[in-house]
Design an enzyme around this catalytic site. Sequence first.
Site, PDB file in Angstrom:
ATOM      1  CB  VAL A 123     -19.459  15.186  -4.716  1.00  0.00           C
ATOM      2  CG1 VAL A 123     -20.267  16.484  -4.765  1.00  0.00           C
ATOM      3  CG2 VAL A 123     -19.926  14.254  -5.832  1.00  0.00           C
ATOM      4  CE  LYS A 158     -29.335  10.486 -10.709  1.00  0.00           C
ATOM      5  NZ  LYS A 158     -28.302  10.225 -11.734  1.00  0.00           N
TER       6      LYS A 158
END
Length: 444
Positions: free
Chosen positions: A19, A210
């Site tokens: 990332v 999440k």
Amino acid sequence: MSDKEHRVLRLGLLGSGVVGSGVVNVLSRNQDEIRRRTGRTLKIVRIGTREVEKARQDFGDAYQYTTELDEITTAPDVDVVIELIGGTTRAREVILSAIAAGKHVVTANKALLAEHGTEIFAAARAKGVIVAFEAAIAGGIPIVKALREGLSANRIQWVAGIINGTTNYILSEMREKGVDFQSALKDAQALGYAEADPTFDIEGVDAAHKITLICSLAFGVPVQFHKAYIEGISQLETADIAYAEKLGYRVKLLGIAKAAEKGIELRVHPTLVPISRLIANVHGAMNAVVVQGDAVGATLYYGKGAGSEPTASAVIADLVDIARMETADPAHQVPYLAFMSDALSNTPILPMEEVVTSYYLRLRVADEAGVLAQVTRILADQAISIDAVIQRESDEVSDANENQTDLMILTHETTERAMNQAIALIESLPSVFGVRRIRKEELQ
């Protein structure tokens, strides 16, 4: 003049992996476009990494490199710290250090926020800095911004999401190719969709991190990961996925947050979803989230939930927000969890036994008269209404034991407590050799 006077937002990047590389590449490639949107230059000035020489080879000499992350969190020439190192121990330390030093923070670390979000957000409020985490939930899908801003006029009724690409890929392979779980998992690992140790993904923990954050954004409650019900896909059998298809359903690992009469449901588990629903047709490693609001109805957010540049897209979107809001009074910035901190609700997260849903049951039973009557009597005694009963046709599955068969039952809504009691009684019958339960959601 200094960088700050030139309206440069100076960034300290912690982590140079997948990332981190995406952030460097996208920021470099789209700098002109970002400047047009913000009126500012977003400039990485420092990079913290364990592999300094590799990072220098990959990114060049335009940055200051260090292995000491605290040098970046306290550096006077850094306005925003981007945390991409993962984990919940060192990452917590560096984020709290950055906040204490008056830095804004962008993170993609869902586990950290799900487990320590209350502490981190409180520290940020006290210091008047921003903590942004779009990339932590669904990669490139802007679900945080949708819940926090785009749907702010709505009373959210429920959210259901495919928010783990690894499990969605495995379930897609099991359905399309008829392979078993272990074979599909090996394929996912070979393609890089699953880690060498895939436990967090396949057992639902990643999705639970999440949906915990989504729950707080949707309903204005504190982050409460420890109250989420978590069930993964490792025990699913190909037969159940095939039977579900014949019944007009697909099996998906869903994260669900739902407003109920007595509280909020917060759960992750395999779920039968009608094939006619858009989310049932999300295949491979893709993610999708459906949000039901009282004013707007159902809205669907679909895209790549992981990967270098999709996740970087979300990280940089958070940086753009900070560039726009940095000089705003903290009281007028968008709240971290969509609701004002003094207006968070104490609405309880319901224990799983109090959750109300409908069910698919597959019973392995003796192929003899009277079994169905015994089972339906138990369900009736628990006030569980039957929607449909289907017996396996003789040519559907080859079976070495011709004296046993599969019996599928779809129920109407009932509590998890009632279903637990019913299953315990059904399993005690001498003519029943096993019960498989998968919860079912119509998502209307």
